[in-house]
Design a protein around this motif. Structure first.
Motif, PDB file in Angstrom:
ATOM      1  N   GLN A 217      -5.955 -11.136   3.824  1.00 14.86           N
ATOM      2  CA  GLN A 217      -5.334 -10.111   4.644  1.00 14.86           C
ATOM      3  C   GLN A 217      -6.123  -9.815   5.924  1.00 14.86           C
ATOM      4  O   GLN A 217      -5.555  -9.365   6.913  1.00 14.86           O
ATOM      5  CB  GLN A 217      -5.207  -8.841   3.789  1.00 14.86           C
ATOM      6  CG  GLN A 217      -4.463  -7.724   4.446  1.00 14.86           C
ATOM      7  CD  GLN A 217      -3.893  -6.754   3.429  1.00 14.86           C
ATOM      8  OE1 GLN A 217      -4.281  -6.765   2.278  1.00 14.86           O
ATOM      9  NE2 GLN A 217      -2.968  -5.926   3.863  1.00 14.86           N
TER      10      GLN A 217
ATOM     11  N   ASN B 299      -6.823  -0.340   6.175  1.00 14.35           N
ATOM     12  CA  ASN B 299      -6.112  -0.867   5.021  1.00 14.35           C
ATOM     13  C   ASN B 299      -4.954   0.058   4.625  1.00 14.35           C
ATOM     14  O   ASN B 299      -5.109   1.267   4.539  1.00 14.35           O
ATOM     15  CB  ASN B 299      -7.084  -1.010   3.840  1.00 14.35           C
ATOM     16  CG  ASN B 299      -6.481  -1.821   2.718  1.00 14.35           C
ATOM     17  OD1 ASN B 299      -5.957  -2.899   2.949  1.00 14.35           O
ATOM     18  ND2 ASN B 299      -6.536  -1.299   1.518  1.00 14.35           N
ATOM     19  N   HIS B 300      -3.782  -0.551   4.413  1.00 16.03           N
ATOM     20  CA  HIS B 300      -2.649   0.205   3.873  1.00 16.03           C
ATOM     21  C   HIS B 300      -2.119  -0.643   2.727  1.00 16.03           C
ATOM     22  O   HIS B 300      -2.856  -0.884   1.769  1.00 16.03           O
ATOM     23  CB  HIS B 300      -1.621   0.503   4.985  1.00 16.03           C
ATOM     24  CG  HIS B 300      -0.492   1.385   4.569  1.00 16.03           C
ATOM     25  ND1 HIS B 300       0.808   0.945   4.503  1.00 16.03           N
ATOM     26  CD2 HIS B 300      -0.464   2.684   4.181  1.00 16.03           C
ATOM     27  CE1 HIS B 300       1.585   1.946   4.096  1.00 16.03           C
ATOM     28  NE2 HIS B 300       0.831   3.018   3.903  1.00 16.03           N
ATOM     29  N   HIS B 301      -0.892  -1.133   2.796  1.00 17.26           N
ATOM     30  CA  HIS B 301      -0.387  -2.023   1.758  1.00 17.26           C
ATOM     31  C   HIS B 301      -0.950  -3.428   1.947  1.00 17.26           C
ATOM     32  O   HIS B 301      -1.542  -3.741   2.983  1.00 17.26           O
ATOM     33  CB  HIS B 301       1.141  -2.054   1.838  1.00 17.26           C
ATOM     34  CG  HIS B 301       1.625  -2.546   3.170  1.00 17.26           C
ATOM     35  ND1 HIS B 301       1.576  -1.765   4.310  1.00 17.26           N
ATOM     36  CD2 HIS B 301       2.111  -3.746   3.567  1.00 17.26           C
ATOM     37  CE1 HIS B 301       2.046  -2.469   5.329  1.00 17.26           C
ATOM     38  NE2 HIS B 301       2.370  -3.671   4.906  1.00 17.26           N
ATOM     39  N   THR B 302      -0.756  -4.282   0.962  1.00 17.48           N
ATOM     40  CA  THR B 302      -1.125  -5.698   1.097  1.00 17.48           C
ATOM     41  C   THR B 302       0.026  -6.412   1.798  1.00 17.48           C
ATOM     42  O   THR B 302       1.150  -6.465   1.278  1.00 17.48           O
ATOM     43  CB  THR B 302      -1.369  -6.325  -0.289  1.00 17.48           C
ATOM     44  OG1 THR B 302      -2.462  -5.645  -0.900  1.00 17.48           O
ATOM     45  CG2 THR B 302      -1.701  -7.797  -0.163  1.00 17.48           C
ATOM     46  N   GLU B 303      -0.254  -6.929   2.983  1.00 19.61           N
ATOM     47  CA  GLU B 303       0.816  -7.511   3.791  1.00 19.61           C
ATOM     48  C   GLU B 303       1.610  -8.559   3.008  1.00 19.61           C
ATOM     49  O   GLU B 303       1.050  -9.382   2.291  1.00 19.61           O
ATOM     50  CB  GLU B 303       0.222  -8.142   5.051  1.00 19.61           C
ATOM     51  CG  GLU B 303       1.249  -8.635   6.056  1.00 19.61           C
ATOM     52  CD  GLU B 303       2.232  -7.558   6.497  1.00 19.61           C
ATOM     53  OE1 GLU B 303       1.889  -6.368   6.423  1.00 19.61           O
ATOM     54  OE2 GLU B 303       3.357  -7.916   6.895  1.00 19.61           O
ATOM     55  N   ALA B 304       2.938  -8.514   3.190  1.00 20.78           N
ATOM     56  CA  ALA B 304       3.819  -9.530   2.602  1.00 20.78           C
ATOM     57  C   ALA B 304       3.762 -10.766   3.488  1.00 20.78           C
ATOM     58  O   ALA B 304       4.615 -11.013   4.333  1.00 20.78           O
ATOM     59  CB  ALA B 304       5.236  -8.987   2.497  1.00 20.78           C
TER      60      ALA B 304
END
Lengths: 403, 403
Positions: free
Chosen positions: B35, B259-264
């Motif tokens: 990421q 950091n937020h969500h784990t990128e798709a």
């Protein structure tokens, strides 16, 4: 203009995302069909059945939320929690704090209990808090990658039922690599993601919902529609999200197939293939594989002379927190591993920032060659950084685990 | 166990999703990187630049929301709207009603104006309503596939600025196939999806946000953090979603990369390739292509002797609503097209249910062979159903458009 996508070769040995299994990427290259094509609805039905096996549940309501694992967490909490509801979150790492934050945004009254990073809760600690707080919902992470700990869940369902609370579990980091039993453990709602032990890319969130939890969610829909049914306890607040409204998403995946969002078909193909891989291998065999390679990595880093953070007896199989030796620059070591060997290991945050690296062995990368290659490269990088390491000690110790 | 994914060959000529461009699927088969890998952050930065061209904007805050187009809509509304805020939604089809529903769930006071299905609003109608309602936000769909209409937007930005309202546009169904100019038209927030004129699968929602709208969103974050800055007008309610909190998502895509969500990642590869295709072709050329093939389909169905619903002068280029002839079973016709020719056309709902089919010519399927094949097959199916059609009239009329 920017060129064709052409990522560098990487061996992703951090806490996730990891390399996707090539079979998953191939499945995702299949062409689309229409949203209500018989082929599509068959894939949806198959995906529901496959994830029932992965979650070890008979729950009819087992499907995918279209978003990353975090979307699954939020869908669960926003659909279950009404403003003012009491929630108990046992926090043993960063992702417990995420549950707290999301529950707060749902307007819930959030109560927490905490243990130091590197530990987990005994069931009695949770039960005492449940008895004191009397929550509608207990929300707990199974495996928290921030600490590598794996919370034992087997007794918590019974605790929650005794006190008439629902039990939600975020199994994103642990599912597929550690023992899991939705029904046997009495879990009401469980969510996950693809990017850890499931061997896929982030972007789809498998979820399973017990009858008991379905009733709670459906009751809110009834209230919204002005219907009161016997046993409805909802106070009548509408679910604050449309996209993550599980009542609507259940209607979309269910036999009525009521239109909601446009399914993320390519992610569904990927999620389906992740589950097919696990079911083909057998869930027990997959957990045993993660246990084996996780132990090899653990003994390997110890064989290099490195320390390991936390209560190792409670560690997830699929990630280990390795103490950065005194005098070694953790970030420079990670950069050298990436630049010279194409290997990514994880940094850390919160109380562990600068103190440990996190090394994962999960999904497609829970493999002997990935473990031994990482240990060999780490030895070289640490040696070059002037650290004292046991020559051959990492690979040797891991080989003994495999012997 | 269910088998390998192996969808039947389909030509998807409905209102979307459509067949993905093979280049997009190939891009999505690339292996993952971490990421925060330099390669990944470079792809994110490139994707932002590419979508600035697609949206015709200089907005720094141009990126992807990880979910379907509906996630993008909800991210915009939940991040902009505080409970009690007044919103005006000009409704000219089903997706206007979706904006109403989502805004209501945000706790907004929603006001609507409506025109009959098949029509659009004149700017004066919108201005009169804005003057009466004095909304914080006007939320409007550009192209509503339920009616095929395309709302002219060029004057609405100026209207909103005169009355100090923000302007949000859902361009999911229209972007890439119809003229669009975020900055020239004074749009504050625009969201889209990949599954229409962009030629990709559903699952990623491109978004662009003006400085003015960024200020509104950031002010809520300031209030949340207990900071009051000059000009902050937010009343201090926290954004009700974590996953769709654009303040956090901007920090994640921005230079700080919090950091937020784990990128798709796989969806990002796909979204990036969709934009590369459009930018390579040129946005004006892509719109001209959709105009050409849309006109060929329109003249083709007329050439078969079929009627067309709505004000054709205001139709989107990429979809046409074809009146089902008296005595013809609309569902049986669609089923026959799918079974015998592998071609999917769309049904319809609401006031148009059972009255029209919706036929799309968009993205990868805005092609001469796709148009002529669909017309030839439709002629055969209608003839077999006993309908009166002009032999060769559909393909002939379309060929004249291409001549």
């Amino acid at each position: 203009m920017s060129g064709q996508v052409h990522p560098p070769a990487r061996l992703l040995m951090g806490p996730g995302p990891i390399n996707a299994d090539p079979r998953v990427l191939r499945a995702m290259s299949a062409q689309l069909v229409g949203q209500y094509d018989p082929a599509m609805t068959a894939y949806m039905t198959e995906t529901m059945a496959l994830y029932r096996e992965v979650f070890a549940t008979a729950n009819e309501q087992t499907f995918l939320v279209d978003g990353t694992s975090r979307a699954g967490i939020e869908a669960a909490l926003v659909s279950l929690l009404e403003p003012g509801d009491r929630v108990l979150v046992p926090v043993f790492g960063r992702f417990g704090h995420l549950l707290v934050e999301i529950a707060e945004r749902c307007g819930a009254q959030v109560h927490t209990i905490e243990v130091p990073w590197g530990e987990v809760f005994a069931p009695e600690q949770v039960e005492a808090a449940v008895a004191a707080v009397r929550p509608k919902l207990v929300a707990v992470v199974q495996g928290d990658t921030s600490t590598t700990m794996c919370q034992p869940l087997a007794d918590l369902g019974e605790v929650c039922r005794r006190h008439d609370a629902l039990l939600y579990c975020d199994a994103t980091a642990s599912l597929g690599g550690n023992a899991f039993a939705t029904d046997a453990w009495g879990l009401d709602v469980v969510t996950a993601g693809l990017q850890k032990c499931l061997g896929g890319p982030s972007g789809s969130a498998p979820i399973t919902i017990s009858e008991r939890a379905v009733d709670v969610i459906e009751a809110r829909k009834h209230v919204e529609a002005g219907i009161r049914e016997p046993g409805d306890t909802a106070r009548g607040t509408r679910i604050a999200s449309n996209y993550l409204d599980l009542a609507q998403v259940m209607d979309y995946w269910g036999p009525r197939r009521l239109n909601h969002h446009t399914e993320a078909t390519t992610m569904l193909y990927g999620a389906r293939e992740c589950a097919r891989l696990l079911v083909e291998e057998g869930l027990d065999a997959a957990v045993a594989r993660h246990a084996l390679h996780g132990r090899a990595m653990l003994e390997g880093v110890r064989g290099l002379g490195l320390g390991v953070f936390g209560d190792v007896a409670q560690k997830m199989h699929n990630v280990v927190a390795v103490e950065i030796p005194d005098g070694v620059d953790g970030a420079a070591t990670r950069a050298a591993l990436l630049a010279d060997f194409g290997i990514e290991i994880g940094t850390s945050f919160g109380p562990l920032h600068g103190r440990v690296w996190r090394i994962g062995t999960m999904g497609y990368n829970a493999r002997r060659d990935a473990v031994l290659t990482t240990l060999a490269a780490l030895e070289q990088v640490l040696r070059a950084a002037g650290a004292s390491v046991t020559a051959g000690g990492g690979v040797g110790a891991a080989r003994e685990v495999y012997a």
